[in-house]
Design a protein around this motif. Sequence first.
Motif, PDB file in Angstrom:
ATOM      1  N   SER A 283      -3.633  -6.692  -1.852  1.00 17.87           N
ATOM      2  CA  SER A 283      -4.940  -5.713  -2.026  1.00 17.87           C
ATOM      3  C   SER A 283      -5.956  -6.452  -2.075  1.00 17.87           C
ATOM      4  O   SER A 283      -7.081  -5.968  -1.061  1.00 17.87           O
ATOM      5  N   ASP A 284      -5.804  -8.090  -0.971  1.00 18.64           N
ATOM      6  CA  ASP A 284      -7.241  -8.194  -0.624  1.00 18.64           C
ATOM      7  C   ASP A 284      -7.075  -8.191   0.813  1.00 18.64           C
ATOM      8  O   ASP A 284      -8.295  -8.654   1.343  1.00 18.64           O
ATOM      9  N   THR A 285      -6.225  -7.467   0.828  1.00 18.31           N
ATOM     10  CA  THR A 285      -6.976  -7.038   2.294  1.00 18.31           C
ATOM     11  C   THR A 285      -7.816  -6.005   2.669  1.00 18.31           C
ATOM     12  O   THR A 285      -7.960  -6.242   3.487  1.00 18.31           O
TER      13      THR A 285
ATOM     14  N   LEU B 236       4.583  -7.551   1.125  1.00 18.74           N
ATOM     15  CA  LEU B 236       6.257  -7.193   0.997  1.00 18.74           C
ATOM     16  C   LEU B 236       7.311  -8.078   0.651  1.00 18.74           C
ATOM     17  O   LEU B 236       7.630  -8.136  -0.035  1.00 18.74           O
ATOM     18  N   PHE B 237       7.377  -8.209   2.361  1.00 21.72           N
ATOM     19  CA  PHE B 237       8.891  -9.334   2.475  1.00 21.72           C
ATOM     20  C   PHE B 237       8.414 -10.123   1.817  1.00 21.72           C
ATOM     21  O   PHE B 237       9.458 -10.947   1.713  1.00 21.72           O
ATOM     22  N   GLY B 238       7.149 -10.978   2.339  1.00 21.52           N
ATOM     23  CA  GLY B 238       6.763 -12.198   2.551  1.00 21.52           C
ATOM     24  C   GLY B 238       6.748 -12.411   0.646  1.00 21.52           C
ATOM     25  O   GLY B 238       7.731 -13.131   0.138  1.00 21.52           O
ATOM     26  N   GLY B 239       6.358 -11.192  -0.878  1.00 24.89           N
ATOM     27  CA  GLY B 239       6.452 -11.393  -1.791  1.00 24.89           C
ATOM     28  C   GLY B 239       8.282 -11.725  -2.311  1.00 24.89           C
ATOM     29  O   GLY B 239       8.613 -12.529  -3.234  1.00 24.89           O
ATOM     30  N   LEU B 240       8.878 -10.881  -1.552  1.00 21.43           N
ATOM     31  CA  LEU B 240      10.464 -11.056  -1.734  1.00 21.43           C
ATOM     32  C   LEU B 240      11.107 -11.964  -1.404  1.00 21.43           C
ATOM     33  O   LEU B 240      12.288 -12.662  -2.372  1.00 21.43           O
ATOM     34  N   PHE B 241      10.849 -12.872  -0.173  1.00 19.26           N
ATOM     35  CA  PHE B 241      11.706 -14.169   0.406  1.00 19.26           C
ATOM     36  C   PHE B 241      11.351 -15.301  -1.028  1.00 19.26           C
ATOM     37  O   PHE B 241      11.886 -16.250  -1.241  1.00 19.26           O
ATOM     38  N   GLY B 242       9.842 -14.673  -1.277  1.00 20.59           N
ATOM     39  CA  GLY B 242       9.677 -16.015  -2.358  1.00 20.59           C
ATOM     40  C   GLY B 242      10.295 -15.864  -3.805  1.00 20.59           C
ATOM     41  O   GLY B 242      11.068 -16.968  -4.151  1.00 20.59           O
TER      42      GLY B 242
ATOM     43  N   ILE C 260       6.788  -4.702  -4.641  1.00 16.94           N
ATOM     44  CA  ILE C 260       7.400  -2.997  -4.332  1.00 16.94           C
ATOM     45  C   ILE C 260       6.119  -2.163  -4.939  1.00 16.94           C
ATOM     46  O   ILE C 260       6.239  -1.283  -3.666  1.00 16.94           O
ATOM     47  N   PHE C 261       5.997  -2.547  -5.821  1.00 14.58           N
ATOM     48  CA  PHE C 261       5.115  -1.547  -5.924  1.00 14.58           C
ATOM     49  C   PHE C 261       3.439  -1.526  -6.364  1.00 14.58           C
ATOM     50  O   PHE C 261       3.025  -0.140  -5.736  1.00 14.58           O
ATOM     51  N   GLY C 262       3.150  -2.555  -5.393  1.00 14.53           N
ATOM     52  CA  GLY C 262       2.424  -3.028  -5.197  1.00 14.53           C
ATOM     53  C   GLY C 262       1.571  -2.112  -3.980  1.00 14.53           C
ATOM     54  O   GLY C 262       1.342  -1.704  -3.347  1.00 14.53           O
ATOM     55  N   ALA C 263       2.631  -2.715  -2.853  1.00 19.53           N
ATOM     56  CA  ALA C 263       2.617  -1.912  -1.195  1.00 19.53           C
ATOM     57  C   ALA C 263       2.970  -0.410  -1.449  1.00 19.53           C
ATOM     58  O   ALA C 263       2.164   0.455  -0.271  1.00 19.53           O
ATOM     59  N   ILE C 264       3.736   0.044  -2.039  1.00 20.11           N
ATOM     60  CA  ILE C 264       3.893   1.398  -2.324  1.00 20.11           C
ATOM     61  C   ILE C 264       2.809   2.193  -2.895  1.00 20.11           C
ATOM     62  O   ILE C 264       2.272   3.350  -2.481  1.00 20.11           O
ATOM     63  N   ILE C 265       1.765   1.342  -3.551  1.00 15.38           N
ATOM     64  CA  ILE C 265       0.678   2.227  -3.813  1.00 15.38           C
ATOM     65  C   ILE C 265      -1.119   1.857  -3.377  1.00 15.38           C
ATOM     66  O   ILE C 265      -1.978   2.806  -3.056  1.00 15.38           O
TER      67      ILE C 265
END
Length: 668
Positions: free
Chosen positions: A72-74, A116-122, A375-380
């Motif tokens: 969200s800081d984006t 989203l991809f970066g978070g899942l990769f981590g 996932i939910f952060g990107a969707i929201i």
Amino acid sequence: MIESLLSALVTVLSGQSFFFLILGVVIGLIVGVIPGFGGTVGLSLLLPFVFGMEPISGIAMMMGLLSVVATSDTFPAVLIGVPGSVSAQATVMDGFPLAKKGQAARALSAAFFASLFGGLFGATLLTMIIQIAKPIILAFGTGEMLMLAIFGISIVGTLTGSSIAKGLVAACLGLIIGAIGIAPATSEYRLDMSTFLDVHNPVVSYLSGGIHLMVIAISIFAVPEIVELLRTNKPVSEKASLEKTGWAQGFKDFLANKFLVLRCSFIGSLIGMIPGIGGSCIDWISYSHAKTTVKDADNFGKGDIRGVIGPESSSNSKEGGALIPTLLFGIPGSGGTAVLMGGLILLGVDPGIQLIETKLDLVYTIIWSLAVANIFGAIICATLAKPISNLTTINFTLLAPFLISLILFAIFNSTRSWGDLIFALMVGVIAVFMKRFDYSRVALMIGFVLSDGIETNLYQTMQFYTFGELITRPIFIVLIIIALLSIYSGIVVIKKSRQIKGDEITAFNFSKTPQWIFVILMMLISIGTFLATKNLEYLGMVYPVSVSVIMFVLSFTIAVQMYFSNEYSSVLFDNEQSLLKQKDLRPFWLPIFWFISPLVLSIFIGFYISIGLFVIIFLIKIAKVSVRKSIIGGVGVWIVLALISHFMVMDFPPGIIQSFIELPWPIN
């Protein structure tokens, strides 16, 4: 393993843990939108409410917040050119120019998918490393754990500011604050002022119990940010529109640059593992990688979508990397994970060997919380982009009195003592000047969190090993070499990232007296620590005396550098220089006065009455809100505090007036 992973996933997605995860996500999204806050500040404000919760629910809420701030800081970074947190600095370089071109939605869409991809990769990398970590951890003795902690402290101090000495002084200050209270080796009371005051003095009584983690976390992160935001008093007047067709284009950009996303995600996770680097430079390293490895990079800095995708991928993947040293060794990988580690300790969960051996299910819960929250952060963010973007236009002055009230309540709630409020205020003022002169507050926090562990490992190592035995242990030697190499390479990386930012060194043509006063204060703290602990038993004094000597030498080094440096030296960094360029800048002392005023008022009329009156007066005098709306705001705060007092069975500190007049609940 598969069964444990699936069981943890069911736990995260069911019952109250899922509710608290989503609640943490929502709070994290709001925190990320507010410029200058970030996950460390948000998480520190969340700690008082996590304290006492059921562990899985508390972990889910903290991970929900920490995981999505870098998403969200984006919003402010792209829409108004102001990074919502430190991890979005590089995103501004191309995100804001894209918004000016009418491509804000495209930039946000590409950023969300990359995040989203970066978070899942981590999260995936963390899962893989957990599987091979147990035999490695079991090979670590107390000597290796001590060396690992020292490595974490040293690299944090080295990599989180304009001066290595300043960073290490901040780390030493955290270690000293952590030494207040009972010495673990000898059960002696240290730094409780009993040398100068009567043992029955309230100050001695308070300090003898040690300092609560929430007091430090909130005061060093939240107070300086609010002080600076209050001073600038900048309502956001420019807002980019969100075009409807940009969302699909952003997804196409993400797919077209999938290998760049993968590389930057790996870079973020890898560097995130190194304690202390955190978000301060990872985005710039990824931005540099993107700029130097892609074709046709001439448009970088002018609105190239790859300049958004690269840093956004690494900003989210770093959280998974930072959790690796945090969970496996109890060495926080960043400021956010330092506060998270404190929250885990409050919940009765101690990171390290025992966590992996006996509570692996909780580790998997943390991993799934990280993945699901992303996932939910990107969707929201994608669904509510329009209303969320409107939050960036709120004048911070309107939020300030409520945030200050929340901070004071959170500090008091840590141990429900007046001492917490007074000590937090003192540390908060020091932290304001640390931010101004670029002393690493992250280093202070990590030093405080690791203090007990370092001291315990120190005296156990002294008892279990001779020096000759230590230097024959392979892992101990390897850690020393890695520490030296990491510090050296980290300095090179930071220098390179600063070159990428294009920062120009300008003359510091204003008074240097405040910096001299601060350096002298650091010297006095180190001298006072030495004098107060030098007569204790050996195992009780070796730790604080050693830290105080190191802190004094480093502070003296800074003083020498300041004396011989010219006006262009980075050691003379003073954030006041950049702030003074802004219009309508409020005086430095004014926000600090507003923090102090409700506490001074509380002495006479009690905490509860003072907070509501503070909100009313602040809204009228500073925010220029109408009297009617200001009263509504103050009454709203009183109602919330009354409900909290009732459900948490809490009595707020009374004032002098309550000693003479019998008042009804809750103002009694």
